[in-house]
Scaffold this motif. Structure first.
Motif, PDB file in Angstrom:
ATOM      1  N   ASP A 218       0.835  -1.201   0.000  1.00 58.39           N
ATOM      2  CA  ASP A 218       0.000   0.000   0.000  1.00 58.39           C
ATOM      3  C   ASP A 218       0.868   1.248   0.000  1.00 58.39           C
ATOM      4  N   LYS A 220       1.085   4.723   1.764  1.00 57.41           N
ATOM      5  CA  LYS A 220       0.508   5.313   2.972  1.00 57.41           C
ATOM      6  C   LYS A 220       0.526   6.828   2.999  1.00 57.41           C
ATOM      7  N   GLY A 232      -4.441   6.446   6.055  1.00 56.97           N
ATOM      8  CA  GLY A 232      -4.808   5.033   6.180  1.00 56.97           C
ATOM      9  C   GLY A 232      -4.329   4.232   4.982  1.00 56.97           C
ATOM     10  N   PHE A 275      -2.326  -9.999   9.357  1.00 58.01           N
ATOM     11  CA  PHE A 275      -1.782  -9.090   8.329  1.00 58.01           C
ATOM     12  C   PHE A 275      -0.374  -8.769   8.817  1.00 58.01           C
ATOM     13  N   ASN A 291      -0.989  -6.977  12.255  1.00 60.08           N
ATOM     14  CA  ASN A 291      -2.351  -6.506  12.455  1.00 60.08           C
ATOM     15  C   ASN A 291      -3.224  -7.753  12.475  1.00 60.08           C
ATOM     16  N   ARG A 293      -6.349  -8.239  11.426  1.00 64.17           N
ATOM     17  CA  ARG A 293      -7.489  -7.985  10.542  1.00 64.17           C
ATOM     18  C   ARG A 293      -6.923  -7.802   9.157  1.00 64.17           C
ATOM     19  N   GLY A 295      -6.097  -5.420   5.839  1.00 60.50           N
ATOM     20  CA  GLY A 295      -5.722  -4.013   5.666  1.00 60.50           C
ATOM     21  C   GLY A 295      -6.737  -3.297   4.789  1.00 60.50           C
ATOM     22  N   ASP A 296      -6.725  -1.994   4.885  1.00 62.86           N
ATOM     23  CA  ASP A 296      -7.571  -1.173   4.033  1.00 62.86           C
ATOM     24  C   ASP A 296      -6.683  -0.050   3.511  1.00 62.86           C
ATOM     25  N   PRO A 297      -6.371   0.032   2.243  1.00 61.77           N
ATOM     26  CA  PRO A 297      -7.035  -0.515   1.056  1.00 61.77           C
ATOM     27  C   PRO A 297      -6.505  -1.846   0.522  1.00 61.77           C
ATOM     28  N   GLU A 298      -5.681  -2.579   1.270  1.00 60.17           N
ATOM     29  CA  GLU A 298      -5.162  -3.830   0.711  1.00 60.17           C
ATOM     30  C   GLU A 298      -6.281  -4.822   0.395  1.00 60.17           C
TER      31      GLU A 298
HETATM   32  N1  GLY Z   1      -3.405   0.069   5.022  1.00 63.38           N
HETATM   33  C1  GLY Z   1      -2.887  -0.172   6.294  1.00 63.38           C
HETATM   34  C2  GLY Z   1      -3.814  -0.699   7.301  1.00 63.38           C
HETATM   35  O1  GLY Z   1      -4.915  -1.129   7.017  1.00 63.38           O
HETATM   36  O2  GLY Z   1      -3.428  -0.740   8.464  1.00 63.38           O
END
Ligand code: GLY
Ligand code: AMP
Length: 424
Positions: A218, A220, A232, A275, A291, A293, A295-298
């Motif tokens: 991603d 950032k 994010g 993650f 992480n 959960r 990722g967002d936007p992954e």
């Molecule tokens: N894109 C990074 C996150 O979701 O933490």
């Protein structure tokens, strides 16, 4: 079966998009959701941390599976809450227990886990207000830049990377003595700076078995050329082109296997995503963070490449039979570009009317910060839409995303035009 997704971002719209295509899904609910999820599921106005309201929603709607999008409810113990309730313990909740979620909820805990299970990571020490003087002495022993990490959750803002030793000492004091990040910085991890290129690996585990999902990278920073404030995430690409079989093998043997084995050895109930944020230093992968959960936007590039039915994967995860399911991946590359509100990641306005979504062809528009007002889709957050495309390589996929973005509009709309700039 009826299924509930918790969350309201692009990640959750992507989950909803995939799950609504499964013939195992009857009725899909998203809490609280956004304008995009309202088109393919039923939005329920419940906060992701209101466990009692979630319980009532699950019971009333005969929901059999719950997918937890963000980390907050996991760190707050939603999986434990479900297991402790007679009504909920057979509901297939996808997300780790509180003990598992601590891998994201505490940087110090994550570092200890990595050391205990011999998982490669940067050297570190952690400090509290009582050991501030030792912390400053430790900084003097390191070479710049200095990496300071608030132990707890700090909405993605808790990591400081500083060039100047005096500034580093001052910030350490601000974190430990002046609650710079509130309770999250009562403990601070100081670690060695690693110089390399970052990538993320996503693992779905049932606590015993695992599946490695597509890799992603991603972007950032808010500005082109990776300049400016952290966000994010402004865009993502999957797969990561520089990850070859040799590097992937190192990642699996040195990092993924010891992580899943470590969870099992410690008897941690973990049915969900891991993650793994990695940095590749001279072809040696090291873990930067866990992480618990997606990722967002992954997610917006990883899930569209998964061909296996997601509900089948999640059932197997909950029943600890993940070894019985084969994971099929689309060979094509996926890219996503985030459209954000002007001013983000600092102050921005909401309520701007979004136009052009129905004109998008050959890309998927995932909603993030959107809602509906007076019959219009309007902006409701910093990150607004993610435009995902698939093609034979990431350059072609990016071209599609950028061509479709030309058709989209809202007042103050901003996006990075250089996603993938560092890969060719
Ligand atoms: N894109 C990074 C996150 O979701 O933490
Ligand atoms: P984290 O929240 O731990 O992912 O840290 C946020 C960002 O800080 C990471 O995505 C990296 O870009 C950077 N970072 C964290 N730890 C290190 C490190 N030890 N060396 C270099 N960069 C780091």
């Amino acid at each position: 079966m009826n299924i509930l997704i918790l969350g309201s971002g692009g990640r959750e719209h992507t989950f909803a998009y995939k799950i609504s295509q499964s013939n195992k899904c009857s009725q899909l609910f998203v809490a609280p959701g956004n304008a995009g999820t309202s088109e393919i599921s039923i939005n329920v106005p419940i906060s992701v941390n209101d466990f009692e309201a979630i319980k009532n929603c699950v019971v009333e709607n005969d929901i059999k599976m719950v997918i937890v999008g963000p980390e907050d409810p996991l760190v707050n113990g939603i999986a434990d809450y479900f297991l402790a309730s007679e009504n909920l313990k057979t509901v297939m909740l996808i997300g780790p227990s509180k003990a598992g979620a601590l891998l994201e909820g505490s940087k110090e805990r994550a570092k200890e886990f990595m050391i205990d299970h011999k998982i490669p990571t940067a050297a570190y020490q952690s400090f509290t207000n009582d050991t501030l003087a030792e912390g400053k002495k430790f900084l003097e022993k390191l070479n710049p830049p200095y990496v300071l990490k608030a132990d707890g959750l700090a909405a993605g803002k808790g990591v400081l990377i500083l060039e100047d030793i005096n500034e580093a000492k001052q910030e350490l004091e601000n974190m430990l003595s002046n609650a710079k990040f509130g309770a999250a910085s009562e403990t601070v991890v100081i670690e060695e700076f690693l110089d390399g290129i970052e990538l993320s690996v996503f693992v779905l585990t049932d606590g015993k078995n695992y599946k490695i999902l597509p890799t992603a990278k991603d972007y950032k920073r808010i500005g082109e050329g990776d300049k400016g404030l952290n966000t994010g995430g402004m865009g993502a690409i999957s797969p990561v082109p520089f990850v070859d079989a040799i590097l992937m093998n190192k990642i699996e043997e040195r990092i993924v296997k010891p992580t899943v084995n470590g969870l099992q050895k410690e008897n941690i109930d973990y049915k969900g995503f891991v993650f793994i944020g990695l940095i590749n230093v001279n072809n040696e992968p090291l873990v930067i963070e866990y992480n618990v959960r997606m990722g967002d936007p992954e997610t917006e590039v990883v899930l569209p490449r998964i061909k296996t039915d997601l509900v089948t994967l999640f059932e197997a995860t909950f029943l600890q039979k993940l070894e019985e399911v084969s994971l099929e991946i689309d060979d094509r590359a996926a890219t996503t570009v985030m459209l954000v509100s002007g001013g983000y990641p600092e102050a921005y306005e909401k309520g701007k009317v979004i136009s052009g979504i129905s004109e998008v062809k050959d890309s998927i528009v995932f909603h993030a910060g959107t809602t509906t007002k007076d019959g219009n889709v309007v902006t409701n957050g910093g990150r607004v839409l993610a435009v995902t495309s698939l093609d034979s390589d990431y350059i072609k996929a990016l071209k599609k995303s950028y061509q479709n973005i030309e058709k989209l509009h809202f007042d103050t709309m901003n996006y990075r035009k250089d996603i993938g700039f560092d890969l060719s």
